[in-house]
Design an enzyme around this catalytic site. Structure first.
Site, PDB file in Angstrom:
ATOM      1  CB  CYS A  44      -1.035  -0.013   1.347  1.00  0.00           C
ATOM      2  SG  CYS A  44      -2.134  -1.357   1.190  1.00  0.00           S
TER       3      CYS A  44
HETATM    4  C1  BEZ Z   1       0.380  -4.381   1.990  1.00  0.00           C
HETATM    5  O1  BEZ Z   1      -0.110  -3.511   1.556  1.00  0.00           O
HETATM    6  O2  BEZ Z   1       1.651  -4.801   2.118  1.00  0.00           O
HETATM    7  C2  BEZ Z   1      -0.489  -5.314   2.665  1.00  0.00           C
HETATM    8  C3  BEZ Z   1      -1.831  -5.320   2.234  1.00  0.00           C
HETATM    9  C4  BEZ Z   1      -2.795  -6.012   2.986  1.00  0.00           C
HETATM   10  C5  BEZ Z   1      -2.336  -7.175   3.818  1.00  0.00           C
HETATM   11  C6  BEZ Z   1      -1.061  -7.157   4.143  1.00  0.00           C
HETATM   12  C7  BEZ Z   1      -0.061  -6.439   3.463  1.00  0.00           C
END
Ligand code: BEZ
Length: 204
Positions: A44
């Site tokens: 994200c």
């Molecule tokens: C991430 O953006 O790295 C992520 C998104 C959802 C769950 C775990 C990690």
């Protein structure tokens, strides 16, 4: 359950740029709402940074950007510093705080029984909060794109979809756009964009 062409549910929420009423904030243009399960998640972080870099392109299309993450706004401010440092783009769009999961539930990204607080929840049990919504000037949902936690969302594709739906793009010239359509491949249009071009298609 939300579907394309449903009205995007309205809400009032705290954001990193103050309290907003979603529909009023959208105003007369387009909007992208994209959601995140938790602050400081690595994939994200890259998405938010890339969107910060793409924001001028969305602005040219009269399209606002707003992020959401299932954490409070106080945490979003710290994440924004990290995003700028690691991704090289300052986040100038608002980030919705959703510590009570209200917007996540309203948009059907979490089930009603998920509770009413982000406390004790992890990115993994919030992993379904990874959707992009494109909302038109009529406040209707034009696109929903939900991604797994393992895979960064492709916001160039979202830009392409916005282009295809705006009068300067696919609708005016071609009616419909195939899988390979790009605004750049319609040379007569790529240089004549005006604010009016970013409006809504008139039916009939
Ligand atoms: C991430 O953006 O790295 C992520 C998104 C959802 C769950 C775990 C990690």
């Amino acid at each position: 359950m939300l579907r394309i062409n449903d009205e995007a549910p309205n809400f009032t929420a705290e954001t990193s740029q103050g309290t907003i009423n979603f529909h009023e904030w959208i105003g007369t243009g387009w909007a992208i709402l994209f959601s995140h399960p938790k602050d400081f998640t690595p994939v994200c972080t890259t998405e938010l940074g890339y969107m910060a870099g793409l924001q001028p392109e969305f602005e040219k299309r009269n399209c606002k950007i707003i992020g959401l993450s299932v954490d409070p706004v106080s945490s979003h401010s710290k994440w924004a510093v990290d995003i700028e440092e690691t991704q090289g783009h300052k986040v100038n769009y608002p980030m919705i705080g959703d510590p009570q999961l209200k917007v996540a539930k309203l948009y059907d990204m979490l089930p009603a029984e998920a509770g009413e607080t982000c406390e004790g929840r992890t990115a993994v049990n919030n992993a379904t909060v990874r959707t992009v919504f494109v909302v038109g000037p009529d406040k209707k949902i034009k696109l929903m794109l939900s991604y797994p936690m393992s895979t960064g969302r492709n916001f160039d594709e979202v830009l392409r979809v916005v282009d295809s739906m705006q009068p300067a793009g696919g609708f005016r010239r071609r009616g419909q756009t195939d899988f390979s359509w790009r605004l750049e491949s319609t040379p007569a249009l790529s240089t004549d964009r005006s604010p009016a071009d970013a409006g809504v298609r008139k039916e009939g």
